[in-house]
Scaffold this motif. Structure first.
Motif, short mmCIF file in Angstrom:
data_model
loop_
_atom_site.label_atom_id
_atom_site.label_comp_id
_atom_site.label_asym_id
_atom_site.label_seq_id
_atom_site.Cartn_x
_atom_site.Cartn_y
_atom_site.Cartn_z
N GLN A 30 19.94 52.35 28.85
CA GLN A 30 19.00 51.31 29.28
C GLN A 30 18.17 50.80 28.11
OE1 GLN A 30 17.09 53.74 32.29
NE2 GLN A 30 18.03 52.56 33.94
N GLY A 31 17.81 51.71 27.22
CA GLY A 31 17.05 51.30 26.04
C GLY A 31 17.85 50.37 25.15
N ARG A 81 14.74 44.23 22.75
CA ARG A 81 14.85 42.90 22.16
C ARG A 81 13.78 42.72 21.08
NH1 ARG A 81 11.15 39.13 23.94
NH2 ARG A 81 9.85 39.70 25.72
N ALA A 82 13.89 41.64 20.33
CA ALA A 82 12.91 41.35 19.28
C ALA A 82 11.56 41.04 19.90
CB ALA A 82 13.39 40.18 18.43
N ILE A 83 10.54 41.78 19.51
CA ILE A 83 9.17 41.58 20.00
C ILE A 83 8.34 41.00 18.86
CG2 ILE A 83 7.10 42.68 20.91
CD1 ILE A 83 9.38 42.60 22.92
N ARG A 84 7.81 39.79 19.07
CA ARG A 84 7.07 39.10 18.02
C ARG A 84 5.62 38.81 18.41
NH1 ARG A 84 12.23 36.65 18.12
NH2 ARG A 84 13.41 36.95 16.16
N LEU A 96 8.81 54.37 23.74
CA LEU A 96 7.40 54.74 23.87
C LEU A 96 6.53 53.58 24.32
CD1 LEU A 96 7.02 56.98 20.68
CD2 LEU A 96 7.32 57.72 23.05
N GLY A 97 7.16 52.47 24.70
CA GLY A 97 6.41 51.33 25.21
C GLY A 97 5.96 50.34 24.16
N TYR A 98 6.45 50.49 22.95
CA TYR A 98 6.11 49.55 21.87
C TYR A 98 7.32 48.67 21.59
CZ TYR A 98 2.19 52.72 21.40
OH TYR A 98 1.09 53.49 21.67
N GLY A 99 7.14 47.73 20.69
CA GLY A 99 8.24 46.85 20.35
C GLY A 99 8.12 46.39 18.92
N GLY A 100 9.20 45.81 18.41
CA GLY A 100 9.17 45.36 17.03
C GLY A 100 10.30 44.39 16.74
N VAL A 101 10.33 43.94 15.51
CA VAL A 101 11.38 43.05 15.05
C VAL A 101 11.60 43.29 13.57
CG1 VAL A 101 9.80 41.13 14.56
CG2 VAL A 101 12.20 40.66 15.03
N MET A 102 12.85 43.13 13.14
CA MET A 102 13.20 43.36 11.74
C MET A 102 13.54 42.04 11.08
SD MET A 102 16.01 46.01 10.12
CE MET A 102 17.46 45.18 10.75
N THR A 103 13.00 41.82 9.87
CA THR A 103 13.30 40.62 9.09
C THR A 103 13.56 41.03 7.65
OG1 THR A 103 11.09 40.08 8.25
CG2 THR A 103 11.57 39.43 10.51
N ILE A 104 13.86 40.03 6.81
CA ILE A 104 13.97 40.28 5.37
C ILE A 104 12.99 39.36 4.63
CG2 ILE A 104 16.32 41.17 5.37
CD1 ILE A 104 17.28 38.36 4.59
N TRP A 105 11.87 39.07 5.24
CA TRP A 105 10.89 38.16 4.65
C TRP A 105 10.22 38.72 3.41
CZ3 TRP A 105 8.45 36.47 9.93
CH2 TRP A 105 9.29 35.51 10.53
N HIS A 106 10.43 39.98 3.15
CA HIS A 106 9.85 40.59 1.94
C HIS A 106 10.53 40.10 0.67
CE1 HIS A 106 13.45 42.90 2.96
NE2 HIS A 106 13.59 43.03 1.66
N GLY A 126 6.84 41.42 28.09
CA GLY A 126 7.75 42.48 28.49
C GLY A 126 8.93 42.63 27.57
N HIS A 127 9.68 43.69 27.81
CA HIS A 127 10.94 43.91 27.10
C HIS A 127 12.07 43.23 27.86
CE1 HIS A 127 9.69 46.77 23.99
NE2 HIS A 127 8.82 47.21 24.88
N GLY A 128 13.27 43.36 27.39
CA GLY A 128 14.53 42.83 27.86
C GLY A 128 14.54 42.28 29.28
#
Length: 229
Positions: A5-6, A11-14, A145-155, A186-188
């Motif tokens: 389910q996870g 999904r990307a959380i911004r 754990l109820g948090y969210g995130g997103v990965m980029t290469i903006w660095h 929310g998520h997904g």
């Protein structure tokens, strides 16, 4: 929530609330990241975790500035304000608003994580791919754990400045910029192209009979055309 389910709902959380992520939750999220597989189990990944304080503020400001420039160029190049983007309730317009909010508020993200690669030989920069399973573990753990995130290469545009700010050895490469926080929303479920466009059998472009999405799954038209590219 099961692991399956996870996987289907991370999904990307911004958009984040102002709630900080407690140290105990960060420990659990990063512990999961460090359990990821890597080539020859060399574990060449390292994570720099920045929450608050002068160094974190400077790092967020550096990446935030380049993120805004990147998004401004991409918004024009990809025509986010054209076609269906002209309709405020279209998926394209909603994505543009979400991205604009993300870059405009980058300096206030609760947690900034830099996924780094420590080379262990001189001729195999592709070994850095071992960093990305750890990043996915991190995002899945945050979701659980109820948090969210997103990965980029903006660095990438400010990597030299970040390395100096964080006293990184010259050989260390930053491979990913990840932001984390409590979702403002929310998520997904995650929406992707139909499975039959992405999974092939013995002949390229032809899906096997079992490559069919479960009933009721939503799809997206985002990304390049499937099948031939």
């Amino acid at each position: 929530m099961s692991l399956y389910q996870g996987l289907l709902s991370t999904r990307a959380i911004r958009r984040y609330t102002d709630e900080p992520i407690p140290a105990e939750a960060l420990r659990d999220i990063l512990f999961a990241a460090t359990r990821a597989p890597s080539g020859s189990n060399r574990q060449p990944f390292r994570f720099v975790v920045l929450t608050d304080g002068a160094v974190a503020e400077q790092a967020k400001a550096l990446i935030g500035e380049t993120a805004r420039g990147f998004w401004e160029a991409k918004r024009v190049a990809d025509g986010y304000d054209e076609g269906s983007g002209a309709s405020a309730d279209s998926p394209k317009a909603r994505m543009a608003r979400t991205m604009q909010h993300y870059v405009d508020h980058f300096e206030s993200v609760p947690v900034l994580v830099l996924g780094c690669f420590v080379p262990y030989r001189h001729t195999a920069y592709t070994d850095g791919a071992s960093v990305y399973p750890a990043c996915q573990n991190l995002l899945l753990a945050a979701r659980s754990l109820g948090y969210g995130g997103v990965m980029t290469i903006w660095h990438m545009a400010v990597e030299a400045q970040l390395r100096q700010l964080l006293h990184m050895p010259e050989e260390v490469k930053i491979m990913a910029t990840i932001t984390l926080g409590r979702p403002r929303g929310g998520h997904g479920p995650v929406r992707r192209r139909p499975m039959g466009e992405l999974v092939f059998g013995p002949r390229w472009g032809e899906a096997p009979p079992w490559a069919v999405d479960p009933e009721g799954v939503g799809h997206t038209a985002a990304g390049p055309p499937g099948g031939s590219t």
